[in-house]
Scaffold this motif. Structure first.
Motif, PDB file in Angstrom:
ATOM      1  N   MET A   1      60.748  43.117  90.058  1.00 25.67           N
ATOM      2  CA  MET A   1      61.392  44.428  89.911  1.00 25.67           C
ATOM      3  C   MET A   1      61.350  44.895  88.458  1.00 25.67           C
ATOM      4  O   MET A   1      61.199  46.080  88.181  1.00 25.67           O
ATOM      5  N   PHE A   2      61.471  43.939  87.529  1.00 27.43           N
ATOM      6  CA  PHE A   2      61.461  44.292  86.107  1.00 27.43           C
ATOM      7  C   PHE A   2      60.031  44.407  85.570  1.00 27.43           C
ATOM      8  O   PHE A   2      59.802  45.080  84.565  1.00 27.43           O
ATOM      9  N   ILE A   3      59.098  43.756  86.231  1.00 23.40           N
ATOM     10  CA  ILE A   3      57.705  43.829  85.780  1.00 23.40           C
ATOM     11  C   ILE A   3      57.051  45.130  86.230  1.00 23.40           C
ATOM     12  O   ILE A   3      56.342  45.791  85.472  1.00 23.40           O
ATOM     13  N   PHE A   4      57.295  45.539  87.490  1.00 21.00           N
ATOM     14  CA  PHE A   4      56.663  46.747  88.028  1.00 21.00           C
ATOM     15  C   PHE A   4      57.152  48.013  87.321  1.00 21.00           C
ATOM     16  O   PHE A   4      56.391  48.912  87.023  1.00 21.00           O
ATOM     17  N   LYS A   5      58.486  48.075  87.085  1.00 21.61           N
ATOM     18  CA  LYS A   5      59.085  49.245  86.426  1.00 21.61           C
ATOM     19  C   LYS A   5      58.738  50.557  87.137  1.00 21.61           C
ATOM     20  O   LYS A   5      58.482  51.577  86.505  1.00 21.61           O
ATOM     21  N   SER A   6      58.663  50.512  88.439  1.00 22.96           N
ATOM     22  CA  SER A   6      58.412  51.715  89.232  1.00 22.96           C
ATOM     23  C   SER A   6      59.264  51.633  90.486  1.00 22.96           C
ATOM     24  O   SER A   6      59.573  50.542  90.960  1.00 22.96           O
ATOM     25  N   TRP A   7      59.622  52.787  91.037  1.00 24.19           N
ATOM     26  CA  TRP A   7      60.513  52.773  92.197  1.00 24.19           C
ATOM     27  C   TRP A   7      59.838  52.176  93.420  1.00 24.19           C
ATOM     28  O   TRP A   7      60.499  51.564  94.262  1.00 24.19           O
ATOM     29  N   ILE A   8      58.521  52.291  93.521  1.00 23.82           N
ATOM     30  CA  ILE A   8      57.828  51.708  94.678  1.00 23.82           C
ATOM     31  C   ILE A   8      57.824  50.189  94.583  1.00 23.82           C
ATOM     32  O   ILE A   8      58.218  49.484  95.517  1.00 23.82           O
ATOM     33  N   GLY A   9      57.359  49.695  93.420  1.00 26.70           N
ATOM     34  CA  GLY A   9      57.298  48.245  93.257  1.00 26.70           C
ATOM     35  C   GLY A   9      58.664  47.604  93.278  1.00 26.70           C
ATOM     36  O   GLY A   9      58.857  46.541  93.888  1.00 26.70           O
ATOM     37  N   SER A  10      59.631  48.237  92.635  1.00 31.08           N
ATOM     38  CA  SER A  10      60.974  47.676  92.606  1.00 31.08           C
ATOM     39  C   SER A  10      61.612  47.672  93.990  1.00 31.08           C
ATOM     40  O   SER A  10      62.300  46.728  94.368  1.00 31.08           O
ATOM     41  N   THR A  11      61.366  48.748  94.763  1.00 32.35           N
ATOM     42  CA  THR A  11      61.918  48.814  96.121  1.00 32.35           C
ATOM     43  C   THR A  11      61.325  47.724  97.004  1.00 32.35           C
ATOM     44  O   THR A  11      62.043  47.054  97.752  1.00 32.35           O
ATOM     45  N   LEU A  12      60.004  47.530  96.921  1.00 32.44           N
ATOM     46  CA  LEU A  12      59.342  46.479  97.708  1.00 32.44           C
ATOM     47  C   LEU A  12      59.838  45.103  97.294  1.00 32.44           C
ATOM     48  O   LEU A  12      60.090  44.239  98.141  1.00 32.44           O
ATOM     49  N   SER A  13      59.988  44.902  95.988  1.00 29.30           N
ATOM     50  CA  SER A  13      60.464  43.612  95.502  1.00 29.30           C
ATOM     51  C   SER A  13      61.890  43.337  95.955  1.00 29.30           C
ATOM     52  O   SER A  13      62.229  42.228  96.366  1.00 29.30           O
ATOM     53  N   PHE A  14      62.741  44.384  95.883  1.00 30.47           N
ATOM     54  CA  PHE A  14      64.125  44.222  96.331  1.00 30.47           C
ATOM     55  C   PHE A  14      64.180  43.903  97.821  1.00 30.47           C
ATOM     56  O   PHE A  14      64.929  43.018  98.253  1.00 30.47           O
ATOM     57  N   GLY A  15      63.393  44.635  98.625  1.00 32.92           N
ATOM     58  CA  GLY A  15      63.385  44.388 100.066  1.00 32.92           C
ATOM     59  C   GLY A  15      62.913  42.989 100.405  1.00 32.92           C
ATOM     60  O   GLY A  15      63.493  42.306 101.252  1.00 32.92           O
ATOM     61  N   LEU A  16      61.870  42.532  99.697  1.00 34.02           N
ATOM     62  CA  LEU A  16      61.339  41.194  99.956  1.00 34.02           C
ATOM     63  C   LEU A  16      62.329  40.118  99.528  1.00 34.02           C
ATOM     64  O   LEU A  16      62.514  39.115 100.240  1.00 34.02           O
ATOM     65  N   SER A  17      62.971  40.324  98.384  1.00 33.39           N
ATOM     66  CA  SER A  17      63.952  39.338  97.929  1.00 33.39           C
ATOM     67  C   SER A  17      65.160  39.295  98.861  1.00 33.39           C
ATOM     68  O   SER A  17      65.733  38.223  99.083  1.00 33.39           O
ATOM     69  N   PHE A  18      65.535  40.451  99.429  1.00 34.33           N
ATOM     70  CA  PHE A  18      66.657  40.481 100.377  1.00 34.33           C
ATOM     71  C   PHE A  18      66.320  39.705 101.645  1.00 34.33           C
ATOM     72  O   PHE A  18      67.126  38.902 102.130  1.00 34.33           O
ATOM     73  N   VAL A  19      65.115  39.926 102.163  1.00 32.90           N
ATOM     74  CA  VAL A  19      64.682  39.197 103.362  1.00 32.90           C
ATOM     75  C   VAL A  19      64.595  37.705 103.083  1.00 32.90           C
ATOM     76  O   VAL A  19      64.999  36.867 103.899  1.00 32.90           O
ATOM     77  N   LEU A  20      64.065  37.356 101.905  1.00 34.63           N
ATOM     78  CA  LEU A  20      63.944  35.954 101.543  1.00 34.63           C
ATOM     79  C   LEU A  20      65.314  35.308 101.354  1.00 34.63           C
ATOM     80  O   LEU A  20      65.507  34.131 101.681  1.00 34.63           O
ATOM     81  N   SER A  21      66.278  36.087 100.862  1.00 32.11           N
ATOM     82  CA  SER A  21      67.639  35.560 100.711  1.00 32.11           C
ATOM     83  C   SER A  21      68.238  35.221 102.070  1.00 32.11           C
ATOM     84  O   SER A  21      68.931  34.208 102.224  1.00 32.11           O
ATOM     85  N   ILE A  22      67.986  36.075 103.057  1.00 35.42           N
ATOM     86  CA  ILE A  22      68.461  35.788 104.417  1.00 35.42           C
ATOM     87  C   ILE A  22      67.796  34.530 104.957  1.00 35.42           C
ATOM     88  O   ILE A  22      68.440  33.675 105.579  1.00 35.42           O
ATOM     89  N   LEU A  23      66.490  34.404 104.687  1.00 30.03           N
ATOM     90  CA  LEU A  23      65.776  33.203 105.114  1.00 30.03           C
ATOM     91  C   LEU A  23      66.325  31.961 104.420  1.00 30.03           C
ATOM     92  O   LEU A  23      66.414  30.879 105.031  1.00 30.03           O
ATOM     93  N   GLU A  24      66.712  32.102 103.163  1.00 27.44           N
ATOM     94  CA  GLU A  24      67.261  30.966 102.420  1.00 27.44           C
ATOM     95  C   GLU A  24      68.590  30.498 103.004  1.00 27.44           C
ATOM     96  O   GLU A  24      68.940  29.320 102.893  1.00 27.44           O
ATOM     97  N   ILE A  25      69.340  31.413 103.628  1.00 24.09           N
ATOM     98  CA  ILE A  25      70.573  30.996 104.300  1.00 24.09           C
ATOM     99  C   ILE A  25      70.246  30.058 105.451  1.00 24.09           C
ATOM    100  O   ILE A  25      70.892  29.019 105.644  1.00 24.09           O
ATOM    101  N   LEU A  26      69.215  30.411 106.215  1.00 26.36           N
ATOM    102  CA  LEU A  26      68.768  29.533 107.300  1.00 26.36           C
ATOM    103  C   LEU A  26      68.266  28.208 106.748  1.00 26.36           C
ATOM    104  O   LEU A  26      68.559  27.143 107.306  1.00 26.36           O
ATOM    105  N   VAL A  27      67.525  28.256 105.635  1.00 31.61           N
ATOM    106  CA  VAL A  27      67.009  27.030 105.015  1.00 31.61           C
ATOM    107  C   VAL A  27      68.166  26.142 104.553  1.00 31.61           C
ATOM    108  O   VAL A  27      68.093  24.909 104.654  1.00 31.61           O
ATOM    109  N   ALA A  28      69.240  26.751 104.050  1.00 25.04           N
ATOM    110  CA  ALA A  28      70.404  25.976 103.610  1.00 25.04           C
ATOM    111  C   ALA A  28      70.971  25.152 104.756  1.00 25.04           C
ATOM    112  O   ALA A  28      71.280  23.961 104.593  1.00 25.04           O
ATOM    113  N   PHE A  29      71.090  25.761 105.939  1.00 25.58           N
ATOM    114  CA  PHE A  29      71.568  25.029 107.114  1.00 25.58           C
ATOM    115  C   PHE A  29      70.519  24.037 107.601  1.00 25.58           C
ATOM    116  O   PHE A  29      70.835  22.901 107.966  1.00 25.58           O
ATOM    117  N   LEU A  30      69.273  24.464 107.600  1.00 31.96           N
ATOM    118  CA  LEU A  30      68.204  23.632 108.148  1.00 31.96           C
ATOM    119  C   LEU A  30      68.007  22.357 107.342  1.00 31.96           C
ATOM    120  O   LEU A  30      67.817  21.270 107.909  1.00 31.96           O
TER     121      LEU A  30
END
Length: 389
Positions: free
Chosen positions: A332-361
């Motif tokens: 998000m800080f490297i792209f410095k654009s609303w498109i790249g930052s939005t994609l990065s934020f969305g991907l990190s959010f999805v990955l954070s949800i996946l990490e919750i499952l990984v924590a239990f798994l």
């Protein structure tokens, strides 16, 4: 001894239920100005380190440094920092306990986040930014470095400090005591029926008993291992969940922690094993005697490898998860654009949800494999009946 084939729907549902209470990982345990070392160096290495040890100026180097220090342990704890002003906010120093001609005990605030030399009883110590270790030095904070390796050659005192990882281990232990004492009292008070917050943890306790302990250890022996299986499951689970909060901790992504947990499973397995277990290792029944001599060292090697597989599996999955998530957030800080930052934020959010499952798994897998090892150590001898037929 079997592995339960039922899907982990309950664990998945429980993880989803906790999702609103768990924020996405956002490390705050170190500023990006982590590569700077302001303690004076020797004249021989000062010029060589002028560029190598300077604070990263480009954004990619800052993200890399931030990610690196997020997964490391630390002698202090703070909520966030201002890289431009070099200030740390919400700082919470931790006790430093060193053995150097006797115990040297002082607050980590003396280091000023690695920018100053700490003095204790006439001894001087410096906190190295690059490895997070404490080295003995002089009043000026001189660091001698090995010409071949580039690592500090100063004497390292034995460190018993309460670091950030140790602090959260204590917090987790206290939390577990509080939760399960309440759960036990709830059972006793209401005739075996959990009430209140205890209802959240009761299904997990029952699941570990019915789907992990009994199928893999057997109804005859599972009770003596239940306390350990419950402890190891919730200990890993709570620490994994803490690692997904903005507190910026990475306890189960630390190799020494996973090594200690694996050694516990190894010791319990081999110290409680029956004669049949050792007989199958050193003198395997139903196999020609010559082959037994060949198989014995292989089986013994397998006994030693088992704890290492537990150690590496937990460490690698949690450590890699933190690195990947931090790297994606850094985009998000490297792209410095609303498109790249939005994609990065969305991907990190999805990955954070996946990490919750990984924590239990990962907590489930460690507990399941431990139960498998306990079951193999207590397996009954079944060869007499086969020989009669």
């Amino acid at each position: 001894m079997v592995i339960s084939k039922k899907p982990l729907q309950f664990i998945l549902a429980f993880a989803m239920a906790l999702m609103p209470f768990v924020t996405s990982a956002n490390p705050t345990n170190d500023s990006t100005k982590v590569e700077a070392h302001t303690a004076p160096k020797t004249a021989e290495v000062a010029h060589e380190e002028e560029h190598a040890h300077a604070a990263p100026t480009d954004i990619k180097s800052q993200v890399k440094a931030f990610t690196k220090h997020h997964v490391l342990d630390a002698h202090d704890f703070y909520l966030f920092s201002d890289n431009k002003e070099g200030k740390h906010y919400g700082s919470f120093p931790l006790p430093v306990i060193l053995w150097d001609n006797g115990f040297q005990i002082f607050s980590s605030s003396k280091f000023h986040h690695g920018e100053s030399v700490a003095e204790s009883n006439g001894n001087f110590y410096v906190l190295n930014h690059h490895d997070g270790k404490i080295y003995k030095t002089d009043e000026k904070g001189t660091i001698h470095e090995d010409e071949k390796t580039g690592h500090p050659s100063n004497v390292r005192p034995i460190d018993f400090s309460i670091t950030k990882n140790v602090l959260f281990i204590f917090i987790t232990a206290i939390l577990m005591l509080f939760v399960f004492i309440r759960l036990a009292k709830s059972y006793a008070k209401n005739g075996g029926i959990a009430t209140g917050a205890a209802r959240i943890f009761e299904p997990l306790v029952v699941y570990i008993r019915d789907e992990i302990a009994i199928p893999n250890i057997g109804e005859k022996n599972y009770k003596k291992y239940m306390s350990y299986l419950l402890t190891i499951f919730f200990f890993i689970l709570f620490l994994n969940i803490f690692g997904l909060t903005p507190l910026g901790v990475n306890v189960t992504g630390n190799l020494t922690i996973t090594f200690s947990l694996a050694i516990l499973t190894f010791l319990i397995t081999n110290l409680t094993a029956n004669r049949n277990y050792w007989g199958h290792i050193f003198w395997m029944p139903g196999v020609p005697k010559l082959m037994r001599l060949v198989l014995a060292p292989i089986e013994l090697l397998g006994v030693i490898i088992k704890p290492f597989s537990l150690m590496i599996r937990l460490y690698a999955n949690i450590f890699a998860g933190h690195i990947v998530l931090m790297s994606i957030i850094g985009l998000m800080f490297i792209f410095k654009s609303w498109i790249g930052s939005t994609l990065s934020f969305g991907l990190s959010f999805v990955l954070s949800i996946l990490e919750i499952l990984v924590a239990f798994l990962q907590a489930y897998i460690f507990t399941m494999l431990s139960a498998l090892y306990f079951g193999s150590a207590n397996e009954e001898h079944h060869h007499e009946g086969a020989e009669h037929h």
